[in-house]
Scaffold this motif. Structure first.
Motif, PDB file in Angstrom:
ATOM      1  N   SER A  41      37.260 193.829 -12.057  1.00  0.00           N
ATOM      2  CA  SER A  41      38.044 194.543 -12.742  1.00  0.00           C
ATOM      3  C   SER A  41      39.070 195.378 -12.239  1.00  0.00           C
ATOM      4  CB  SER A  41      37.086 195.570 -13.064  1.00  0.00           C
ATOM      5  OG  SER A  41      36.401 196.561 -11.968  1.00  0.00           O
ATOM      6  N   ILE A  42      39.225 195.711 -11.023  1.00  0.00           N
ATOM      7  CA  ILE A  42      40.504 196.088 -10.401  1.00  0.00           C
ATOM      8  C   ILE A  42      41.642 194.937 -10.569  1.00  0.00           C
ATOM      9  CG2 ILE A  42      41.490 196.734  -7.828  1.00  0.00           C
ATOM     10  CD1 ILE A  42      38.731 197.845  -7.336  1.00  0.00           C
ATOM     11  N   ARG A  43      41.336 193.958 -10.270  1.00  0.00           N
ATOM     12  CA  ARG A  43      42.343 192.959 -10.406  1.00  0.00           C
ATOM     13  C   ARG A  43      42.639 192.615 -12.085  1.00  0.00           C
ATOM     14  NH1 ARG A  43      38.818 189.616  -7.014  1.00  0.00           N
ATOM     15  NH2 ARG A  43      39.778 189.137  -4.883  1.00  0.00           N
ATOM     16  N   ARG A  44      42.007 192.815 -13.039  1.00  0.00           N
ATOM     17  CA  ARG A  44      42.259 193.030 -14.317  1.00  0.00           C
ATOM     18  C   ARG A  44      43.216 194.130 -14.687  1.00  0.00           C
ATOM     19  NH1 ARG A  44      36.809 191.072 -15.475  1.00  0.00           N
ATOM     20  NH2 ARG A  44      36.331 193.220 -15.733  1.00  0.00           N
ATOM     21  N   ALA A  45      42.886 195.395 -13.947  1.00  0.00           N
ATOM     22  CA  ALA A  45      43.659 196.541 -14.320  1.00  0.00           C
ATOM     23  C   ALA A  45      45.015 196.373 -13.879  1.00  0.00           C
ATOM     24  CB  ALA A  45      43.002 197.566 -13.342  1.00  0.00           C
ATOM     25  N   ALA A  46      45.131 195.719 -12.449  1.00  0.00           N
ATOM     26  CA  ALA A  46      46.475 195.794 -11.919  1.00  0.00           C
ATOM     27  C   ALA A  46      47.324 194.549 -12.718  1.00  0.00           C
ATOM     28  CB  ALA A  46      46.297 195.172 -10.387  1.00  0.00           C
ATOM     29  N   ALA A  47      46.423 193.744 -13.075  1.00  0.00           N
ATOM     30  CA  ALA A  47      47.422 192.526 -13.710  1.00  0.00           C
ATOM     31  C   ALA A  47      47.923 192.981 -15.009  1.00  0.00           C
ATOM     32  CB  ALA A  47      46.686 191.333 -14.099  1.00  0.00           C
ATOM     33  N   ARG A  48      47.419 194.007 -15.710  1.00  0.00           N
ATOM     34  CA  ARG A  48      47.961 194.686 -17.109  1.00  0.00           C
ATOM     35  C   ARG A  48      48.784 195.902 -16.758  1.00  0.00           C
ATOM     36  NH1 ARG A  48      42.838 193.760 -21.335  1.00  0.00           N
ATOM     37  NH2 ARG A  48      44.504 193.899 -22.763  1.00  0.00           N
ATOM     38  N   GLY A  49      48.954 196.270 -15.441  1.00  0.00           N
ATOM     39  CA  GLY A  49      49.802 197.400 -15.241  1.00  0.00           C
ATOM     40  C   GLY A  49      49.188 198.677 -15.472  1.00  0.00           C
ATOM     41  N   PHE A  50      47.755 198.833 -15.647  1.00  0.00           N
ATOM     42  CA  PHE A  50      46.861 200.127 -16.062  1.00  0.00           C
ATOM     43  C   PHE A  50      46.819 200.606 -14.445  1.00  0.00           C
ATOM     44  CE2 PHE A  50      44.212 197.601 -19.405  1.00  0.00           C
ATOM     45  CZ  PHE A  50      45.306 197.670 -20.221  1.00  0.00           C
ATOM     46  N   ASN A  51      46.824 202.104 -14.613  1.00  0.00           N
ATOM     47  CA  ASN A  51      46.585 202.932 -13.546  1.00  0.00           C
ATOM     48  C   ASN A  51      44.839 202.841 -13.373  1.00  0.00           C
ATOM     49  OD1 ASN A  51      49.187 203.600 -13.637  1.00  0.00           O
ATOM     50  ND2 ASN A  51      49.001 205.721 -14.380  1.00  0.00           N
ATOM     51  N   LEU A  52      44.505 203.473 -12.241  1.00  0.00           N
ATOM     52  CA  LEU A  52      43.334 203.107 -11.779  1.00  0.00           C
ATOM     53  C   LEU A  52      42.451 204.705 -11.586  1.00  0.00           C
ATOM     54  CD1 LEU A  52      41.108 200.858 -11.213  1.00  0.00           C
ATOM     55  CD2 LEU A  52      42.051 200.932  -8.732  1.00  0.00           C
ATOM     56  N   ILE A  53      41.219 204.658 -12.140  1.00  0.00           N
ATOM     57  CA  ILE A  53      40.078 205.843 -11.705  1.00  0.00           C
ATOM     58  C   ILE A  53      39.028 205.054 -11.033  1.00  0.00           C
ATOM     59  CG2 ILE A  53      38.829 207.527 -12.642  1.00  0.00           C
ATOM     60  CD1 ILE A  53      40.547 207.781 -15.267  1.00  0.00           C
ATOM     61  N   LEU A  54      38.843 205.564  -9.684  1.00  0.00           N
ATOM     62  CA  LEU A  54      37.909 204.894  -9.037  1.00  0.00           C
ATOM     63  C   LEU A  54      36.665 206.218  -8.855  1.00  0.00           C
ATOM     64  CD1 LEU A  54      39.896 203.891  -5.822  1.00  0.00           C
ATOM     65  CD2 LEU A  54      38.589 202.293  -7.745  1.00  0.00           C
ATOM     66  N   ASP A  55      35.351 205.657  -8.989  1.00  0.00           N
ATOM     67  CA  ASP A  55      34.175 206.544  -9.285  1.00  0.00           C
ATOM     68  C   ASP A  55      33.970 207.442  -8.225  1.00  0.00           C
ATOM     69  OD1 ASP A  55      31.924 205.497  -7.457  1.00  0.00           O
ATOM     70  OD2 ASP A  55      32.673 203.514  -8.253  1.00  0.00           O
ATOM     71  N   GLN A  56      33.032 208.367  -8.476  1.00  0.00           N
ATOM     72  CA  GLN A  56      32.874 209.526  -7.691  1.00  0.00           C
ATOM     73  C   GLN A  56      31.705 209.101  -6.518  1.00  0.00           C
ATOM     74  OE1 GLN A  56      32.045 212.698 -10.354  1.00  0.00           O
ATOM     75  NE2 GLN A  56      30.690 211.438 -11.428  1.00  0.00           N
ATOM     76  N   TYR A  57      31.136 208.048  -6.811  1.00  0.00           N
ATOM     77  CA  TYR A  57      30.043 207.790  -5.946  1.00  0.00           C
ATOM     78  C   TYR A  57      30.313 206.879  -4.597  1.00  0.00           C
ATOM     79  CZ  TYR A  57      28.160 209.101 -10.151  1.00  0.00           C
ATOM     80  OH  TYR A  57      27.854 209.781 -11.487  1.00  0.00           O
ATOM     81  N   ALA A  58      31.283 206.384  -4.568  1.00  0.00           N
ATOM     82  CA  ALA A  58      31.763 205.307  -3.633  1.00  0.00           C
ATOM     83  C   ALA A  58      32.218 206.136  -2.216  1.00  0.00           C
ATOM     84  CB  ALA A  58      32.726 204.278  -3.945  1.00  0.00           C
ATOM     85  N   GLY A  59      31.839 205.525  -1.205  1.00  0.00           N
ATOM     86  CA  GLY A  59      32.153 206.336  -0.080  1.00  0.00           C
ATOM     87  C   GLY A  59      33.783 205.798   0.406  1.00  0.00           C
ATOM     88  N   PRO A  60      34.437 206.325   1.349  1.00  0.00           N
ATOM     89  CA  PRO A  60      35.606 206.165   2.035  1.00  0.00           C
ATOM     90  C   PRO A  60      35.845 204.789   2.246  1.00  0.00           C
ATOM     91  CG  PRO A  60      34.783 208.260   2.719  1.00  0.00           C
ATOM     92  CD  PRO A  60      33.726 207.531   2.342  1.00  0.00           C
ATOM     93  N   GLU A  61      35.016 204.130   3.051  1.00  0.00           N
ATOM     94  CA  GLU A  61      35.213 202.768   3.449  1.00  0.00           C
ATOM     95  C   GLU A  61      35.351 202.093   2.027  1.00  0.00           C
ATOM     96  OE1 GLU A  61      32.370 201.230   5.974  1.00  0.00           O
ATOM     97  OE2 GLU A  61      33.163 202.624   7.401  1.00  0.00           O
ATOM     98  N   LEU A  62      34.697 202.126   1.153  1.00  0.00           N
ATOM     99  CA  LEU A  62      34.835 201.237  -0.350  1.00  0.00           C
ATOM    100  C   LEU A  62      36.132 201.698  -0.838  1.00  0.00           C
ATOM    101  CD1 LEU A  62      33.561 199.057  -1.716  1.00  0.00           C
ATOM    102  CD2 LEU A  62      31.960 200.737  -2.831  1.00  0.00           C
ATOM    103  N   ILE A  63      36.355 203.033  -0.954  1.00  0.00           N
ATOM    104  CA  ILE A  63      37.726 203.571  -1.749  1.00  0.00           C
ATOM    105  C   ILE A  63      38.882 202.693  -1.165  1.00  0.00           C
ATOM    106  CG2 ILE A  63      39.028 205.287  -1.877  1.00  0.00           C
ATOM    107  CD1 ILE A  63      36.564 205.298  -3.931  1.00  0.00           C
TER     108      ILE A  63
END
Length: 348
Positions: free
Chosen positions: A188-210
């Motif tokens: 889903s991150i690759r699809r967002a970048a390919a279309r020029g969308f900005n990204l909202i990352l969820d509130q549950y992932a830790g810093p390493e995953l972010i």
């Protein structure tokens, strides 16, 4: 950390009345507007509001109308949706409404869009979940054309048909308001970048995953010819500025109970996949609160520093509490991360 520049926005909700306030910042509509006016005065960058239907919790169902009211009360605050669920909407009508809000706000709209995940909403609108992605893709195509095509056009799609239309008004932002999507998986991150969308990352992932997700998004933007701006990635976080450990623990218990309600409406009956990002954390005790910004100011500053190290420059905060929490955060935490201009506003 003293020289760091980090922007803060709000990830808010509202309720039609204030009779059942939960820790997710559910305010009556009037209280919601006052809360956001205070946030602008304190130096917050933006306010993103949800769209939901049929919950029975009086959640925001007419997001762009509420944001239009907020536009009339503010001058700097960016106005975001998180997210407008495209399968529910006629894309031409939504494009017109979004463009109108963008004009009225002086080009302050950040349009978050998504496919939907709540089974009660698919059931209520009588839309098959299996159609969500195709509906989303077609709606995006129509909306971008509506904003950028100044000549009449027709559209013959799988879900929508339009004949000899020109969509008015054109938005204030060129070519259109920034489009934001919530994404967590690599695909889903690759699809967002390919279309020029900005990204909202969820509130549950830790810093390493972010950090991994931001690095992937940056690389994919570059691969598709888009420049990377850290302000195109927002990391959501729940926040509560506690007075002591007992206050923090009580607030975390309240938050866990509230999150459970979201978990219950997120699971698709009979399916192991799909649903909200929260489901990846729902079956591990304490996982939905593990990375929440709950604690005394020093604890929150340390957690924000970890996010900063991960590459996060823009954090959307869901406040557990009212204006007093906003004021404490602005006074006791923001000055360690914000630019001088933002800090000056926070001190007003």
């Amino acid at each position: 950390m003293a020289n760091a520049v980090m922007k803060f926005g709000l990830f808010t909700s509202a309720q039609a009345h204030s009779g059942d306030l939960g820790p997710q910042g559910g305010h009556g509509f009037g209280d919601y507007l006052d809360f956001n006016v205070a946030a602008e005065r304190l130096g917050f960058q933006s306010s993103f509001s949800v769209e939901h239907h049929f919950s029975g919790w009086n959640q925001v169902s007419s997001t762009l109308m509420l944001l239009t009211a907020l536009a009339m009360r503010t001058t700097r605050l960016r106005l975001g949706s998180a997210v407008m669920v495209l399968p529910w909407h006629n894309p031409v009508l939504l494009a017109e409404q979004a463009a109108t809000l963008d004009l009225l706000s002086g080009g302050r709209l950040d349009l978050g869009i998504g496919k939907g995940y709540r089974h009660s909403e698919f059931k209520g609108f009588q839309i098959a979940p299996e159609e969500a992605e195709a509906r989303f893709d077609e709606a995006v195509e129509v909306m971008i054309r509506a904003w950028t095509e100044r000549n009449r056009f027709s559209h013959r799609g799988r879900f929508w048909q339009f004949e000899d239309i020109v969509v008015e008004p054109a938005p204030a932002q060129n070519p259109h308001p920034p489009l934001w999507v919530a994404a967590g998986s690599a695909a889903s991150i690759r699809r967002a970048a390919a279309r020029g969308f900005n990204l909202i990352l969820d509130q549950y992932a830790g810093p390493e995953l972010i950090a991994e997700r931001i690095a992937l998004y940056r690389a994919e933007c570059k691969a598709h010819g888009f420049s990377f701006d850290p302000m195109r990635v927002a990391v959501a976080r729940q926040v509560y500025v506690a007075t002591d450990q007992a206050d923090k623990e009580a607030a975390l218990r309240r938050q866990a109970a509230y999150t459970q309600r979201t978990i219950e409406v997120s699971r698709m009956p009979g399916r192991a996949d799909g649903g909200s990002h929260v489901l990846a954390y729902a079956d591990t005790a304490g996982a939905t609160e593990a990375h929440a910004l709950y604690g005394v100011p020093d604890e929150i500053r340390a957690k924000l520093a970890n996010l900063e190290q991960a590459g996060a420059c823009y954090v959307l905060l869901t406040f557990s509490g009212g204006v007093a929490q906003l004021q404490r955060f602005a006074r006791e935490i923001m000055p360690s991360f914000s630019s001088r201009a933002d800090t000056a506003r926070a001190a007003e």
